[in-house]
Design a protein around this motif. Structure first.
Motif, PDB file in Angstrom:
ATOM      1  N   LYS A  51       0.797  -1.227   0.000  1.00  0.00           N
ATOM      2  CA  LYS A  51       0.000   0.000   0.000  1.00  0.00           C
ATOM      3  C   LYS A  51       0.829   1.275   0.000  1.00  0.00           C
ATOM      4  CE  LYS A  51      -3.940  -2.118   2.389  1.00  0.00           C
ATOM      5  NZ  LYS A  51      -4.842  -2.037   3.576  1.00  0.00           N
ATOM      6  N   LEU A  52       2.090   1.198   0.440  1.00  0.00           N
ATOM      7  CA  LEU A  52       2.907   2.404   0.579  1.00  0.00           C
ATOM      8  C   LEU A  52       4.351   2.091   0.210  1.00  0.00           C
ATOM      9  CD1 LEU A  52       3.067   5.369   1.524  1.00  0.00           C
ATOM     10  CD2 LEU A  52       3.498   4.511   3.838  1.00  0.00           C
ATOM     11  N   LEU A  53       4.845   2.745  -0.844  1.00  0.00           N
ATOM     12  CA  LEU A  53       6.205   2.500  -1.315  1.00  0.00           C
ATOM     13  C   LEU A  53       6.944   3.825  -1.467  1.00  0.00           C
ATOM     14  CD1 LEU A  53       4.139   0.482  -3.260  1.00  0.00           C
ATOM     15  CD2 LEU A  53       6.367  -0.653  -3.376  1.00  0.00           C
ATOM     16  N   TYR A  54       8.227   3.822  -1.063  1.00  0.00           N
ATOM     17  CA  TYR A  54       9.040   5.031  -1.101  1.00  0.00           C
ATOM     18  C   TYR A  54      10.113   4.941  -2.181  1.00  0.00           C
ATOM     19  CZ  TYR A  54       6.959   6.278   3.383  1.00  0.00           C
ATOM     20  OH  TYR A  54       6.072   6.600   4.377  1.00  0.00           O
ATOM     21  N   GLU A  55      10.331   6.053  -2.855  1.00  0.00           N
ATOM     22  CA  GLU A  55      11.414   6.149  -3.827  1.00  0.00           C
ATOM     23  C   GLU A  55      12.746   5.978  -3.108  1.00  0.00           C
ATOM     24  OE1 GLU A  55      12.906   9.249  -7.314  1.00  0.00           O
ATOM     25  OE2 GLU A  55      11.690   9.971  -5.629  1.00  0.00           O
ATOM     26  N   GLN A  56      13.645   5.193  -3.702  1.00  0.00           N
ATOM     27  CA  GLN A  56      14.933   4.932  -3.080  1.00  0.00           C
ATOM     28  C   GLN A  56      15.985   5.939  -3.547  1.00  0.00           C
ATOM     29  OE1 GLN A  56      15.207   2.193  -0.633  1.00  0.00           O
ATOM     30  NE2 GLN A  56      13.119   2.923  -0.939  1.00  0.00           N
ATOM     31  N   PRO A  57      16.790   6.471  -2.620  1.00  0.00           N
ATOM     32  CA  PRO A  57      17.866   7.390  -3.018  1.00  0.00           C
ATOM     33  C   PRO A  57      18.946   6.616  -3.778  1.00  0.00           C
ATOM     34  CG  PRO A  57      17.374   7.540  -0.654  1.00  0.00           C
ATOM     35  CD  PRO A  57      16.721   6.301  -1.162  1.00  0.00           C
ATOM     36  N   LEU A  58      19.156   6.950  -5.026  1.00  0.00           N
ATOM     37  CA  LEU A  58      20.146   6.260  -5.850  1.00  0.00           C
ATOM     38  C   LEU A  58      21.510   6.894  -5.622  1.00  0.00           C
ATOM     39  CD1 LEU A  58      18.119   5.886  -9.162  1.00  0.00           C
ATOM     40  CD2 LEU A  58      18.128   4.419  -7.131  1.00  0.00           C
ATOM     41  N   GLU A  59      22.475   6.075  -5.260  1.00  0.00           N
ATOM     42  CA  GLU A  59      23.813   6.583  -4.967  1.00  0.00           C
ATOM     43  C   GLU A  59      24.832   5.537  -5.391  1.00  0.00           C
ATOM     44  OE1 GLU A  59      26.089   7.303  -0.865  1.00  0.00           O
ATOM     45  OE2 GLU A  59      24.585   8.834  -1.273  1.00  0.00           O
ATOM     46  N   GLY A  60      25.875   5.981  -6.056  1.00  0.00           N
ATOM     47  CA  GLY A  60      26.894   5.040  -6.490  1.00  0.00           C
ATOM     48  C   GLY A  60      26.687   4.640  -7.936  1.00  0.00           C
ATOM     49  N   SER A  61      27.094   3.426  -8.252  1.00  0.00           N
ATOM     50  CA  SER A  61      27.134   2.996  -9.647  1.00  0.00           C
ATOM     51  C   SER A  61      25.779   2.517 -10.139  1.00  0.00           C
ATOM     52  CB  SER A  61      28.159   1.872  -9.807  1.00  0.00           C
ATOM     53  OG  SER A  61      27.763   0.736  -9.062  1.00  0.00           O
ATOM     54  N   ARG A  62      25.607   2.604 -11.430  1.00  0.00           N
ATOM     55  CA  ARG A  62      24.499   1.975 -12.135  1.00  0.00           C
ATOM     56  C   ARG A  62      25.035   1.530 -13.486  1.00  0.00           C
ATOM     57  NH1 ARG A  62      20.801   7.331 -12.501  1.00  0.00           N
ATOM     58  NH2 ARG A  62      21.506   7.403 -10.344  1.00  0.00           N
ATOM     59  N   SER A  63      24.622   0.375 -13.932  1.00  0.00           N
ATOM     60  CA  SER A  63      25.187  -0.152 -15.171  1.00  0.00           C
ATOM     61  C   SER A  63      24.141  -0.942 -15.935  1.00  0.00           C
ATOM     62  CB  SER A  63      26.394  -1.050 -14.863  1.00  0.00           C
ATOM     63  OG  SER A  63      26.000  -2.167 -14.083  1.00  0.00           O
ATOM     64  N   ARG A  64      24.381  -1.061 -17.254  1.00  0.00           N
ATOM     65  CA  ARG A  64      23.537  -1.872 -18.120  1.00  0.00           C
ATOM     66  C   ARG A  64      24.427  -2.713 -19.013  1.00  0.00           C
ATOM     67  NH1 ARG A  64      17.690   0.117 -19.734  1.00  0.00           N
ATOM     68  NH2 ARG A  64      17.755  -2.102 -20.151  1.00  0.00           N
ATOM     69  N   ASN A  65      23.968  -3.934 -19.283  1.00  0.00           N
ATOM     70  CA  ASN A  65      24.655  -4.829 -20.203  1.00  0.00           C
ATOM     71  C   ASN A  65      23.579  -5.566 -20.987  1.00  0.00           C
ATOM     72  OD1 ASN A  65      26.314  -6.527 -21.598  1.00  0.00           O
ATOM     73  ND2 ASN A  65      27.010  -7.701 -19.811  1.00  0.00           N
ATOM     74  N   GLY A  66      23.188  -4.971 -22.104  1.00  0.00           N
ATOM     75  CA  GLY A  66      22.052  -5.509 -22.836  1.00  0.00           C
ATOM     76  C   GLY A  66      20.783  -5.269 -22.040  1.00  0.00           C
ATOM     77  N   THR A  67      20.039  -6.337 -21.770  1.00  0.00           N
ATOM     78  CA  THR A  67      18.821  -6.202 -20.965  1.00  0.00           C
ATOM     79  C   THR A  67      19.121  -6.227 -19.464  1.00  0.00           C
ATOM     80  OG1 THR A  67      18.473  -8.602 -21.039  1.00  0.00           O
ATOM     81  CG2 THR A  67      17.387  -7.259 -22.745  1.00  0.00           C
ATOM     82  N   ALA A  68      20.294  -6.714 -19.089  1.00  0.00           N
ATOM     83  CA  ALA A  68      20.657  -6.798 -17.667  1.00  0.00           C
ATOM     84  C   ALA A  68      21.048  -5.425 -17.136  1.00  0.00           C
ATOM     85  CB  ALA A  68      21.804  -7.780 -17.478  1.00  0.00           C
ATOM     86  N   TRP A  69      20.789  -5.204 -15.838  1.00  0.00           N
ATOM     87  CA  TRP A  69      21.174  -3.938 -15.227  1.00  0.00           C
ATOM     88  C   TRP A  69      21.402  -4.111 -13.729  1.00  0.00           C
ATOM     89  CZ3 TRP A  69      17.620  -2.798 -11.520  1.00  0.00           C
ATOM     90  CH2 TRP A  69      16.283  -3.163 -11.719  1.00  0.00           C
ATOM     91  N   SER A  70      22.098  -3.138 -13.152  1.00  0.00           N
ATOM     92  CA  SER A  70      22.364  -3.111 -11.717  1.00  0.00           C
ATOM     93  C   SER A  70      22.327  -1.661 -11.245  1.00  0.00           C
ATOM     94  CB  SER A  70      23.733  -3.728 -11.408  1.00  0.00           C
ATOM     95  OG  SER A  70      24.040  -3.612 -10.026  1.00  0.00           O
ATOM     96  N   VAL A  71      21.653  -1.417 -10.124  1.00  0.00           N
ATOM     97  CA  VAL A  71      21.517  -0.066  -9.583  1.00  0.00           C
ATOM     98  C   VAL A  71      21.904  -0.083  -8.108  1.00  0.00           C
ATOM     99  CG1 VAL A  71      19.927   1.821  -9.073  1.00  0.00           C
ATOM    100  CG2 VAL A  71      19.683   0.534 -11.202  1.00  0.00           C
ATOM    101  N   SER A  72      22.794   0.830  -7.713  1.00  0.00           N
ATOM    102  CA  SER A  72      23.189   0.969  -6.308  1.00  0.00           C
ATOM    103  C   SER A  72      22.256   1.943  -5.604  1.00  0.00           C
ATOM    104  CB  SER A  72      24.632   1.472  -6.202  1.00  0.00           C
ATOM    105  OG  SER A  72      25.532   0.524  -6.729  1.00  0.00           O
ATOM    106  N   ILE A  73      21.912   1.609  -4.369  1.00  0.00           N
ATOM    107  CA  ILE A  73      20.969   2.400  -3.583  1.00  0.00           C
ATOM    108  C   ILE A  73      21.601   2.736  -2.242  1.00  0.00           C
ATOM    109  CG2 ILE A  73      18.709   2.378  -2.443  1.00  0.00           C
ATOM    110  CD1 ILE A  73      17.812   0.434  -4.658  1.00  0.00           C
ATOM    111  N   TRP A  74      21.436   3.966  -1.816  1.00  0.00           N
ATOM    112  CA  TRP A  74      21.982   4.405  -0.535  1.00  0.00           C
ATOM    113  C   TRP A  74      21.371   3.594   0.601  1.00  0.00           C
ATOM    114  CZ3 TRP A  74      19.569   7.955   3.256  1.00  0.00           C
ATOM    115  CH2 TRP A  74      20.475   8.374   4.245  1.00  0.00           C
ATOM    116  N   ALA A  75      22.227   2.989   1.428  1.00  0.00           N
ATOM    117  CA  ALA A  75      21.788   2.166   2.557  1.00  0.00           C
ATOM    118  C   ALA A  75      22.705   2.464   3.742  1.00  0.00           C
ATOM    119  CB  ALA A  75      21.840   0.683   2.189  1.00  0.00           C
TER     120      ALA A  75
END
Length: 264
Positions: A67-91
């Motif tokens: 019912k309730l979702l928060y946008e995550q602060p994106l920090e650090g690397s993010r990458s794509r390799n074709g359809t694959a991807w990885s996103v770093s999130i501040w924790a």
């Protein structure tokens, strides 16, 4: 002292800010422009993730309940390799570099990583449940509305901590906390003076003051002093960035919610 563009004087602008600032709240995000690109995921604990890396090449990661979702602060690397991807999130409760990740692999699976020893797969949610979350769930800006400004301690293990509202939520709004880990108490302050030499946080009567001095010749040198009446206590100044787990987990100032890896 070296001159900094003024031969006879140093111009200092002092800003006084009232402390009675209403705490801001996360604001709704309209997901309609990229709703069709969102994927709903669920982890073993029952938490939900709503993700995309296809909206104009900009990733969106939301985390929370159905019912309730928060946008995550994106920090650090993010990458794509074709359809694959990885996103770093501040924790901030994790060890350095204070980041978790959400990943989509070439084999079509999702996973989240909080530490090198803690990885878990994410299950894709489809059908009526996914539709319900996307149609009826509340999607909000980040729940982390404040950022650290100053951290220090004395030789008895008493911590002195100052935070401010993040830029996204207007900035300023200083608060001062003092105490042992897990037992920090907010000290009511009425004035904040900030200039090129540092900061002064004081109560209305001026009996209690927390002073941070910045050496303009040695930029890395910061001294912090706690003044109670006539008594001055020189404090050990700590780096807020490198002490994020202490600030966000151990001091007990924040009930961190709405962020991945928040329970670690």
């Amino acid at each position: 002292m070296r001159a900094r563009g003024w031969s006879a004087a140093v111009l200092a602008v002092v800003c006084w800010s009232g402390i009675a600032v209403a705490e801001p709240k996360p604001e709704p995000i309209d997901i309609k422009p990229f709703k069709d690109k969102l994927t709903v995921l669920k982890d073993a604990s029952g938490a939900f993730y709503v993700v995309t890396f296809d909206h104009g090449g900009v990733p969106y990661i939301f985390y929370g309940t159905a019912k309730l979702l928060y946008e995550q602060p994106l920090e650090g690397s993010r990458s794509r390799n074709g359809t694959a991807w990885s996103v770093s999130i501040w924790a901030p409760r994790l060890p350095f570099p204070f980041q978790g990740t959400v990943e989509y692999a070439k084999d079509g699976t999702f996973r989240t990583t909080c530490t090198s020893k803690l990885e878990q797969g994410l299950t894709v949610v489809t059908g009526e449940k996914a539709t319900e979350i996307l149609d009826k769930g509340k999607f909000m800006t980040t729940a982390v509305t404040r950022r650290p400004l100053l951290l220090a301690r004395d030789d008895r293990g008493i911590y002195y901590y100052v935070d401010v509202l993040s830029k996204q939520y207007g900035g300023n709004g200083h608060r001062v906390f003092i105490g042992k880990k897990g037992a920090m108490k907010q000290i009511p302050i009425s004035d904040v003076a900030t200039d090129s030499g540092g900061d002064v946080f004081s109560t209305k009567t001026g009996d209690l003051r927390l002073v941070r001095n910045l050496d303009q010749d040695v930029r890395a040198k910061v001294t912090t002093t706690w003044i109670k009446g006539e008594k001055r206590t020189e404090l050990i100044t700590l780096d807020p960035y490198m002490n994020q787990p202490l600030i966000y987990r151990d001091l007990g100032v924040y009930k961190l919610h709405g962020t991945i890896c928040g329970r670690e």
